[in-house]
Design an enzyme around this catalytic site. Structure first.
Site, mmCIF file in Angstrom:
data_model
loop_
_atom_site.group_PDB
_atom_site.id
_atom_site.type_symbol
_atom_site.label_atom_id
_atom_site.label_comp_id
_atom_site.label_asym_id
_atom_site.label_seq_id
_atom_site.Cartn_x
_atom_site.Cartn_y
_atom_site.Cartn_z
ATOM 1 N N ASP A 92 42.105 67.838 14.262
ATOM 2 C CA ASP A 92 42.208 69.287 14.119
ATOM 3 C C ASP A 92 42.503 69.966 15.455
ATOM 4 O O ASP A 92 42.412 69.329 16.516
ATOM 5 C CB ASP A 92 40.913 69.866 13.490
ATOM 6 C CG ASP A 92 39.636 69.252 14.068
ATOM 7 O OD1 ASP A 92 39.722 68.584 15.120
ATOM 8 O OD2 ASP A 92 38.571 69.442 13.479
ATOM 9 N N ASN A 165 27.270 71.924 9.290
ATOM 10 C CA ASN A 165 27.231 72.265 7.858
ATOM 11 C C ASN A 165 27.833 71.139 7.007
ATOM 12 O O ASN A 165 28.170 71.355 5.852
ATOM 13 C CB ASN A 165 27.983 73.587 7.606
ATOM 14 C CG ASN A 165 29.453 73.507 8.002
ATOM 15 O OD1 ASN A 165 29.922 72.486 8.505
ATOM 16 N ND2 ASN A 165 30.193 74.589 7.781
ATOM 17 N N HIS A 167 30.674 69.633 7.610
ATOM 18 C CA HIS A 167 32.139 69.583 7.590
ATOM 19 C C HIS A 167 32.648 68.310 8.271
ATOM 20 O O HIS A 167 31.972 67.704 9.093
ATOM 21 C CB HIS A 167 32.771 70.854 8.171
ATOM 22 C CG HIS A 167 32.710 71.019 9.652
ATOM 23 N ND1 HIS A 167 32.608 72.243 10.252
ATOM 24 C CD2 HIS A 167 32.758 70.129 10.679
ATOM 25 C CE1 HIS A 167 32.607 72.087 11.560
ATOM 26 N NE2 HIS A 167 32.691 70.819 11.840
ATOM 27 N N GLU A 172 35.753 72.708 5.740
ATOM 28 C CA GLU A 172 34.476 73.401 5.561
ATOM 29 C C GLU A 172 34.014 73.251 4.107
ATOM 30 O O GLU A 172 34.792 72.845 3.240
ATOM 31 C CB GLU A 172 34.661 74.892 5.895
ATOM 32 C CG GLU A 172 35.188 75.161 7.308
ATOM 33 C CD GLU A 172 34.108 74.986 8.389
ATOM 34 O OE1 GLU A 172 33.103 74.296 8.160
ATOM 35 O OE2 GLU A 172 34.316 75.548 9.488
HETATM 36 C C1 GLP Z 1 33.934 70.271 15.462
HETATM 37 C C2 GLP Z 1 35.058 69.329 15.068
HETATM 38 C C3 GLP Z 1 34.526 68.223 14.181
HETATM 39 C C4 GLP Z 1 33.287 67.597 14.798
HETATM 40 C C5 GLP Z 1 32.229 68.641 14.957
HETATM 41 C C6 GLP Z 1 30.901 68.085 15.443
HETATM 42 O O1 GLP Z 1 33.633 71.127 14.442
HETATM 43 N N1 GLP Z 1 36.109 70.003 14.376
HETATM 44 O O2 GLP Z 1 35.544 67.252 14.002
HETATM 45 O O3 GLP Z 1 32.832 66.560 13.982
HETATM 46 O O4 GLP Z 1 32.743 69.596 15.859
HETATM 47 O O5 GLP Z 1 30.717 68.288 16.807
HETATM 48 P P1 GLP Z 1 29.585 67.633 17.667
HETATM 49 O O6 GLP Z 1 29.933 66.198 17.820
HETATM 50 O O7 GLP Z 1 29.633 68.371 18.956
HETATM 51 O O8 GLP Z 1 28.295 67.811 16.930
#
Ligand code: GLP
Length: 273
Positions: A92, A165, A167, A172
């Site tokens: 993304d 959440n 995702h 989402e």
């Molecule tokens: C963002 C990314 C996700 C990732 C998430 C979790 O939202 N788009 O791909 O999994 O962050 O982040 P973290 O690893 O900092 O908890």
């Protein structure tokens, strides 16, 4: 399984979102520490690169991935391996960031993997450019991104973190199991989680382009990593099983080769099997 690891099976597999007729539970490996979890997943990526130098990898961002990439860079150096024939596809990217923004996922990847592992720009694909504006441009780049994955022969392995959440990438809650790469609006919770990185909620973009759940499900292997106590509840909900429309990660259950790697803290709300 190595010493110190523990495998947990859920009471009931999550069937929602699974391809028809398949109800395999998600395989969970509990590692003693976050470092161990990152090393295990990085080790699998390394073996893939060693066995198939032209591998197509689906990559993720987020703090969870920092340790995975650190371990991967170290393991590549140790083995004297290069990733210079691999193709990479990131999940993304935000939209509408100022050019050169340090908060873009492209900048994250440069810092944590592409520069230290000497992965060139020609090898990498993102579903959007971070300074692109929402609208027509993102539709075009999402289509080109899907076509590039196909041209590479599909993804051999997709790395995933878990959002607060539930995702996956920026799919989402409400995302469909058959969704493709597309522009999305970020959930309020996702923007709040990102506020610290951006130095304030107002600075966090509202829109992004994300690989779709259906696109992710086409990867031959999916490896999810969740670390820390703050992920324990979402991990428990994923393993227990929930409607994929409410908890997007549940759409992955039923994929023929999906594994969840957690540290002890993220596993703290799982019943030991
Ligand atoms: C963002 C990314 C996700 C990732 C998430 C979790 O939202 N788009 O791909 O999994 O962050 O982040 P973290 O690893 O900092 O908890």
């Amino acid at each position: 399984m190595n010493e110190g690891q523990q495998r947990v099976e859920p009471d009931e597999p999550c069937a929602a979102g699974a391809p028809q007729g398949r109800h395999e539970p998600i395989q969970v490996t509990v590692h003693p520490t976050a470092e161990d979890a990152c090393a295990a997943v990085a080790g699998e990526v390394l073996e893939l690169v060693a066995a198939r130098p032209t591998t197509a990898l689906g990559l993720a961002t987020g703090s969870t991935m920092v340790g995975v990439y650190r371990a991967l860079v170290g393991a590549l150096e140790e083995r004297g391996l290069r990733m210079d024939e691999a193709r990479t596809f990131n999940l993304d990217e935000y939209l509408g960031l100022p050019p050169g923004s340090e908060e873009s996922f492209r900048a994250f990847m440069d810092r944590h993997l592409f520069t230290p592992a000497r992965v060139s720009s020609a090898q990498v694909s993102f579903p959007a450019s971070p300074d692109a504006q929402p609208g027509v441009e993102s539709v075009r780049s999402a289509r080109a991104f899907e076509a590039a994955i196909e041209a590479a022969g599909g993804l051999d392995l997709q790395l995933l973190g878990l959002g607060g959440n539930g995702h996956i990438a920026f799919n989402e809650p409400g995302s469909r199991a058959d969704s493709r790469t597309r522009e999305v609006e970020l959930a309020p919770r996702t923007r709040e989680d990102a506020a610290r990185t951006f130095g304030g909620l107002d600075e966090v973009p509202r829109r992004a382009v994300t690989m779709g759940v259906g696109t992710i499900l086409e990867a031959r292997r999916i490896r999810i990593v969740a670390l820390g106590e703050h992920k324990a509840e979402i991990v428990a909900r994923l393993v227990r099983g929930e409607d994929g429309a409410r908890l997007p990660a549940c759409h992955l259950v039923g994929h023929p080769d999906v594994q969840l790697h957690v540290d002890a803290a993220a596993a703290s709300r799982l019943a030991a099997g």
